[in-house]
Design a protein around this motif. Structure first.
Motif, PDB file in Angstrom:
ATOM      1  N   ARG A 197       0.829  -1.205   0.000  1.00  0.00           N
ATOM      2  CA  ARG A 197       0.000   0.000   0.000  1.00  0.00           C
ATOM      3  C   ARG A 197       0.864   1.256   0.000  1.00  0.00           C
ATOM      4  O   ARG A 197       0.637   2.178  -0.797  1.00  0.00           O
ATOM      5  N   VAL A 198       1.847   1.292   0.878  1.00  0.00           N
ATOM      6  CA  VAL A 198       2.734   2.450   0.963  1.00  0.00           C
ATOM      7  C   VAL A 198       3.613   2.554  -0.284  1.00  0.00           C
ATOM      8  O   VAL A 198       3.762   3.630  -0.869  1.00  0.00           O
ATOM      9  N   GLY A 199       4.196   1.424  -0.703  1.00  0.00           N
ATOM     10  CA  GLY A 199       5.093   1.441  -1.854  1.00  0.00           C
ATOM     11  C   GLY A 199       4.404   1.840  -3.140  1.00  0.00           C
ATOM     12  O   GLY A 199       4.877   2.728  -3.870  1.00  0.00           O
ATOM     13  N   LEU A 200       3.279   1.196  -3.441  1.00  0.00           N
ATOM     14  CA  LEU A 200       2.546   1.536  -4.660  1.00  0.00           C
ATOM     15  C   LEU A 200       1.991   2.952  -4.596  1.00  0.00           C
ATOM     16  O   LEU A 200       2.021   3.686  -5.586  1.00  0.00           O
ATOM     17  N   GLY A 201       1.476   3.314  -3.426  1.00  0.00           N
ATOM     18  CA  GLY A 201       0.917   4.653  -3.281  1.00  0.00           C
ATOM     19  C   GLY A 201       1.951   5.731  -3.546  1.00  0.00           C
ATOM     20  O   GLY A 201       1.701   6.699  -4.280  1.00  0.00           O
ATOM     21  N   LEU A 202       3.140   5.561  -2.964  1.00  0.00           N
ATOM     22  CA  LEU A 202       4.204   6.546  -3.159  1.00  0.00           C
ATOM     23  C   LEU A 202       4.685   6.559  -4.602  1.00  0.00           C
ATOM     24  O   LEU A 202       4.882   7.634  -5.195  1.00  0.00           O
ATOM     25  N   ALA A 203       4.884   5.381  -5.196  1.00  0.00           N
ATOM     26  CA  ALA A 203       5.397   5.299  -6.567  1.00  0.00           C
ATOM     27  C   ALA A 203       4.435   5.951  -7.557  1.00  0.00           C
ATOM     28  O   ALA A 203       4.846   6.744  -8.418  1.00  0.00           O
TER      29      ALA A 203
ATOM     30  N   TYR B  10      -5.753   5.146  -1.421  1.00  0.00           N
ATOM     31  CA  TYR B  10      -5.725   6.064  -0.272  1.00  0.00           C
ATOM     32  C   TYR B  10      -4.326   6.647  -0.093  1.00  0.00           C
ATOM     33  O   TYR B  10      -4.164   7.857   0.118  1.00  0.00           O
ATOM     34  N   ALA B  11      -3.324   5.790  -0.198  1.00  0.00           N
ATOM     35  CA  ALA B  11      -1.943   6.259  -0.077  1.00  0.00           C
ATOM     36  C   ALA B  11      -1.578   7.175  -1.241  1.00  0.00           C
ATOM     37  O   ALA B  11      -0.818   8.138  -1.059  1.00  0.00           O
ATOM     38  N   VAL B  12      -2.098   6.892  -2.438  1.00  0.00           N
ATOM     39  CA  VAL B  12      -1.830   7.756  -3.591  1.00  0.00           C
ATOM     40  C   VAL B  12      -2.298   9.180  -3.307  1.00  0.00           C
ATOM     41  O   VAL B  12      -1.571  10.155  -3.500  1.00  0.00           O
TER      42      VAL B  12
END
Length: 292
Positions: A89-95, A173-175
């Motif tokens: 979630r964090v990795g995909l959102g940030l990328a 959500y992270a995006v």
């Protein structure tokens, strides 16, 4: 020079504010504090509302929790589920957020909305759709990839299948959160890096990512709280099966309370889960503070 407020108007505003405060206190007392107190008291009893049983057991329910193999199995499943989903979630959102932010893509708000749509879609609806997609006979996943896998009935793939669905639903959500963080970065720091000759990767590594640390911690902590309590997708897609392969800690609480009507044991499980959630939340804050 200054216009004085009317005494009656000021008095009425004070009365209205007091009424609102009293109403909120009553609301939280009735719907939050009282249920928590009842559940905590019930965790020390053999409590079955259907049969009217409410016998004092002391700490026996808590002993049963910590000596239960199913509980520890569910905690391991919950740990695996939470860690994997949070990382993606964090990795995909940030990328994805950084890719949208750093490119000359028009209508960036449109992409934010697209990625956020699964987040606001009810989990029940998403779980039913993905359960159909995982169907071994007519499911689209097997058809697209040319596979013959019974995703939700295989102990080796069931938990992974639920994690994939959860990641797809929640990473938007992270995006959105990272997009907000990226647009609030100080422009002078980024300009200074550019003047010093830093390339895109160096700027991201030494400037952008460290400045996004508060947002990363926020997304991580809210994710920990959310995924330790995850159970809707398990209830819809696998019901804890096959066997106990997808038993998560929150699903045991649901099963004990609303299937077996063992409210005392379920209450004990709830407070154990509350302590565990509070510990990991505190640990996240502690790690965040120690790195500053």
């Amino acid at each position: 020079m200054f216009k004085k407020s009317h005494p009656l108007q000021s008095k009425s505003e004070i009365i209205l504010r007091n009424i609102v405060v009293v109403a909120m206190v009553i609301f939280f007392t009735v719907f939050l504090i009282v249920p928590i107190a009842i559940a905590f008291a019930g965790s020390f009893h053999d409590w079955n509302p259907l049969s009217g049983t409410y016998d004092f057991l002391g700490v026996q329910n808590y002993i049963d929790v910590f000596t239960s193999g199913l509980f520890w199995n569910s905690m391991l499943n919950t740990l695996i589920f939470s860690v994997v989903v949070i990382i993606f979630r964090v990795g995909l959102g940030l990328a994805i957020a950084y890719a949208i932010y750093s490119t000359l893509v028009k209508h960036k708000s449109f992409f934010r909305a697209v990625y956020y749509m699964p987040v606001v879609t009810p989990m029940v609806a998403v779980a039913f759709v993905w359960k159909f997609m995982y169907n071994p006979q007519i499911g689209t996943i097997n058809q697209i990839f040319g596979l013959d896998v019974n995703w939700l009935m295989n102990p080796k793939t069931a938990l992974a299948a639920v994690m994939i669905m959860t990641i797809w639903k929640d990473f938007g959500y992270a995006v959105v959160m990272y997009m907000a963080g990226l647009y609030s970065l100080p422009a002078d720091a980024l300009e200074a890096a550019k003047v010093d000759g830093a390339n895109a990767w160096q700027t991201f590594k030494y400037i952008t990512f460290p400045l996004l640390k508060p947002m990363t911690m926020f997304v991580t902590i809210t994710s920990i709280i959310s995924y330790i309590q995850a159970y809707v997708q398990i209830l819809i897609m696998t019901e804890g099966g096959p066997g106990t392969a997808t038993y998560l800690s929150s699903y045991i609480i649901y099963d004990e309370a609303f299937v077996k009507y063992n409210f005392g044991y379920a209450s004990a499980l709830s407070f154990v889960l509350f302590v565990i959630t509070a510990f990991f939340t505190w640990l996240s804050f502690k790690v965040s503070g120690s790195e500053e």
